[in-house]
Design a protein around this motif. Structure first.
Motif, mmCIF file in Angstrom:
data_model
loop_
_atom_site.group_PDB
_atom_site.id
_atom_site.type_symbol
_atom_site.label_atom_id
_atom_site.label_comp_id
_atom_site.label_asym_id
_atom_site.label_seq_id
_atom_site.Cartn_x
_atom_site.Cartn_y
_atom_site.Cartn_z
ATOM 1 N N LEU A 47 0.629 -1.139 -0.136
ATOM 2 C CA LEU A 47 0.097 0.012 -0.120
ATOM 3 C C LEU A 47 0.889 1.280 -0.027
ATOM 4 C CD1 LEU A 47 -2.937 -0.997 2.495
ATOM 5 C CD2 LEU A 47 -2.983 -1.063 -0.161
ATOM 6 N N GLY A 48 2.146 1.090 0.778
ATOM 7 C CA GLY A 48 3.020 2.225 0.687
ATOM 8 C C GLY A 48 3.518 2.562 -0.889
ATOM 9 N N THR A 49 3.595 1.489 -1.519
ATOM 10 C CA THR A 49 4.272 1.639 -3.057
ATOM 11 C C THR A 49 3.090 2.343 -3.701
ATOM 12 O OG1 THR A 49 5.591 -0.456 -2.794
ATOM 13 C CG2 THR A 49 4.983 0.364 -4.955
ATOM 14 N N VAL A 50 1.847 2.133 -3.742
ATOM 15 C CA VAL A 50 0.665 2.549 -4.460
ATOM 16 C C VAL A 50 0.693 4.071 -3.831
ATOM 17 C CG1 VAL A 50 -1.857 2.451 -4.793
ATOM 18 C CG2 VAL A 50 -0.553 0.390 -4.546
ATOM 19 N N ALA A 51 0.622 4.313 -2.681
ATOM 20 C CA ALA A 51 0.830 5.780 -2.427
ATOM 21 C C ALA A 51 1.664 6.500 -2.822
ATOM 22 C CB ALA A 51 0.619 5.652 -0.783
ATOM 23 N N ILE A 52 3.070 5.960 -2.601
ATOM 24 C CA ILE A 52 4.244 6.796 -3.339
ATOM 25 C C ILE A 52 4.066 7.065 -4.689
ATOM 26 C CG2 ILE A 52 6.768 6.764 -3.533
ATOM 27 C CD1 ILE A 52 6.756 5.459 -0.705
ATOM 28 N N CYS A 53 3.739 5.998 -5.352
ATOM 29 C CA CYS A 53 3.628 6.196 -6.884
ATOM 30 C C CYS A 53 2.445 7.160 -7.373
ATOM 31 C CB CYS A 53 3.572 4.793 -7.646
ATOM 32 S SG CYS A 53 4.664 3.697 -7.690
ATOM 33 N N ALA A 54 1.483 7.173 -6.363
ATOM 34 C CA ALA A 54 0.493 8.169 -6.788
ATOM 35 C C ALA A 54 0.950 9.549 -6.523
ATOM 36 C CB ALA A 54 -0.809 7.761 -6.052
ATOM 37 N N ILE A 55 1.550 9.581 -5.395
ATOM 38 C CA ILE A 55 1.959 11.026 -5.094
ATOM 39 C C ILE A 55 3.157 11.480 -6.238
ATOM 40 C CG2 ILE A 55 3.541 12.307 -3.447
ATOM 41 C CD1 ILE A 55 1.857 10.507 -1.306
ATOM 42 N N LEU A 56 4.042 10.486 -6.653
ATOM 43 C CA LEU A 56 5.066 10.997 -7.387
ATOM 44 C C LEU A 56 4.483 11.515 -8.990
ATOM 45 C CD1 LEU A 56 7.829 8.237 -7.069
ATOM 46 C CD2 LEU A 56 7.966 10.640 -6.575
ATOM 47 N N ILE A 57 3.209 10.497 -9.390
ATOM 48 C CA ILE A 57 2.778 10.915 -10.697
ATOM 49 C C ILE A 57 2.085 12.380 -10.567
ATOM 50 C CG2 ILE A 57 0.530 9.714 -10.245
ATOM 51 C CD1 ILE A 57 2.655 10.113 -13.819
ATOM 52 N N VAL A 58 1.498 12.714 -9.511
ATOM 53 C CA VAL A 58 0.712 13.972 -9.308
ATOM 54 C C VAL A 58 2.021 15.039 -9.378
ATOM 55 C CG1 VAL A 58 -0.881 15.509 -7.964
ATOM 56 C CG2 VAL A 58 -1.303 13.051 -8.291
ATOM 57 N N ALA A 59 3.050 14.774 -8.520
ATOM 58 C CA ALA A 59 4.074 15.815 -8.274
ATOM 59 C C ALA A 59 4.626 16.196 -9.658
ATOM 60 C CB ALA A 59 4.996 15.124 -7.580
ATOM 61 N N ILE A 60 4.819 15.169 -10.662
ATOM 62 C CA ILE A 60 5.432 15.719 -11.904
ATOM 63 C C ILE A 60 4.477 15.932 -13.016
ATOM 64 C CG2 ILE A 60 7.293 13.863 -11.463
ATOM 65 C CD1 ILE A 60 6.295 12.022 -13.821
ATOM 66 N N LYS A 61 3.294 16.222 -12.541
ATOM 67 C CA LYS A 61 2.023 16.522 -13.607
ATOM 68 C C LYS A 61 2.501 17.910 -14.356
ATOM 69 C CE LYS A 61 -2.765 17.627 -13.951
ATOM 70 N NZ LYS A 61 -2.741 18.804 -14.558
ATOM 71 N N PRO A 62 3.049 18.835 -13.646
ATOM 72 C CA PRO A 62 3.419 20.171 -14.694
ATOM 73 C C PRO A 62 4.360 19.928 -15.496
ATOM 74 C CG PRO A 62 3.321 20.611 -12.118
ATOM 75 C CD PRO A 62 3.302 19.122 -12.250
#
Length: 307
Positions: A70-85
Motif C-alpha cells: 500500500l505504501g508503494t501505491v501511495a508513493i507512486c500516486a504522489i510521484l505521478i501527481v508531483a510531476i504533472k506540471p
C-alpha cells in the motif's frame, strides 16, 4: 537464472499466443469478451478463494506486506501527481497516466507467482490483490472524475458499492474469513474450486494477449515511456525498499516486489473510456507496459532472488 526464465517464459508465451490467435482470427472476436468475463467473474475468484481459504495466513508478516504494497501505491500516486506540471499533457490524458502508475494486471501477477513462487507466493500475491484492488479502484475513479472529460460526480456510497462488488476482492475476503474461522474447504466444493481455478491463468493470459493493440503502442510518446519506466522499474524498487524497512522476509518480499512490477491492468481502458479519460493513451500504456514487462519481469525476478 535459467530456472527463473524457464518458469516465467510459459506465462508470457501464453500472452503472445493470445495475441497471435486474435490477429489470425483463429477464434471469432466475440469469443474474447466472453473469455474475459468468465475469467473475471468465475475462474479467478475460484482460484483466489480456494487459495486464501487453505493458506497458512498466520505465518505471514501481514502488517509488513500491507505497509509495503500500500505504501508503494501511495508513493507512486504522489510521484505521478508531483510531476504533472512537467508532463504537459491534457487533464484527460493525465488521468490515464495516473491509472498507468498504480493499476496492476492481476492476471499476470497470479500467473507469475504460481509459476515462480509456489503456494506461499500465490498466497502473498492474493493478499496483495485484496489490499490493492480496492485502493487503486477508488484512486482511479477519483482521478478520472477529477481530470477526465466528464461531468460525473462520484458519490462515496456508489464508489464503495462498486469496490465491494469487485469479484476478485470478494473472493479474497470470503476465502480469508473461511480460513480464519477454521471451516476449511468442504470435500466436494474444495476440489471443484481448485479445478475451476486452474482454468483462470491460461484463459486470463490468452485474453491479455488478445487485448494488445500494437497500433496504439506505435502512438506512444514520452509520457507513455515515463509511465512504463515508473510502473515497471521505479514501483518495484520502492516496494523492495519498503519491504526492507518493514522487515518482510525475502520469500514474501519477492512476491510483493513482483506484484509491484506488474504492467497496467486492461480494466483501466474501460474506466478511461467510461469516465472521459484518454482511451487511446490508455491503450498505448497497457500495450507498452505488457510488452516491456515480458523482458523486465524476468530481470526483476532474478534480482529479488539474489537478495
Amino acid at each position: 537464472m535459467i530456472a527463473i526464465l524457464s518458469a516465467l517464459l510459459p506465462t508470457f508465451a501464453l500472452i503472445i499466443l493470445g495475441f497471435g490467435l486474435r490477429q489470425r482470427q483463429f477464434l471469432p472476436d466475440a469469443f474474447w469478451p466472453g473469455a474475459e468475463k468468465l475469467t473475471y467473474f468465475v475462474t479467478f475468484p475460484a482460484l483466489l478463494f480456494s487459495n486464501t481459504a487453505k493458506a497458512d495466513l498466520g505465518s505471514l508478516p501481514l502488517f509488513g506486506i500491507a505497509a509495503a504494497i500500500l505504501g508503494t501505491v501511495a508513493i507512486c500516486a504522489i510521484l505521478i501527481v508531483a510531476i504533472k506540471p512537467v508532463l504537459k499533457v491534457r487533464p484527460a490524458a493525465f488521468s490515464s497516466l495516473f491509472q498507468g502508475a498504480i493499476r496492476p494486471n492481476t492476471y499476470i501477477g497470479l500467473a507469475v507467482a504460481a509459476a515462480l513462487l509456489g503456494d506461499n507466493g500465490l498466497t502473498v500475491t492474493a493478499l496483495c490483490v485484496a489490499l490493492v484492488v480496492p485502493s487503486v479502484n477508488v484512486l482511479s475513479v477519483l482521478a478520472c472524475a477529477h481530470w477526465g472529460d466528464n461531468d460525473r460526480k462520484t458519490g462515496v456510497v456508489s464508489l464503495l458499492r462498486d469496490v465491494i462488488k469487485n469479484p476478485l476482492l470478494m473472493a479474497c475476503v470470503l476465502g480469508s474469513l473461511v480460513n480464519v474461522m477454521g471451516f476449511g474447504l468442504p470435500p466436494v466444493i474444495g476440489p471443484f474450486l481448485e479445478v475451476l481455478g486452474r482454468a483462470a491463468l491460461p484463459i486470463g493470459l490468452l485474453a491479455v494477449g488478445a487485448g494488445l493493440d500494437l497500433t496504439a503502442a506505435r502512438r506512444a510518446g514520452i509520457p507513455v515511456g515515463l509511465s512504463t519506466l515508473g510502473k515497471l522499474a521505479i514501483s518495484p524498487a520502492i516496494a523492495a525498499g519498503l519491504c526492507m524497512v518493514f522487515g518482510v522476509p525475502s520469500a514474501d518480499m519477492a512476491a510483493v516486489v513482483l506484484y509491484a512490477a506488474l504492467p497496467c491492468s486492461a480494466s483501466a481502458y474501460v474506466l478511461a473510456r467510461l469516465m472521459g479519460g484518454d482511451a487511446q493513451m490508455m491503450a498505448s500504456i497497457i500495450t507498452v507496459h505488457t510488452l516491456v514487462a515480458i523482458g523486465s519481469m524476468p530481470i526483476i525476478a532474478i534480482l529479488v532472488h539474489a537478495v
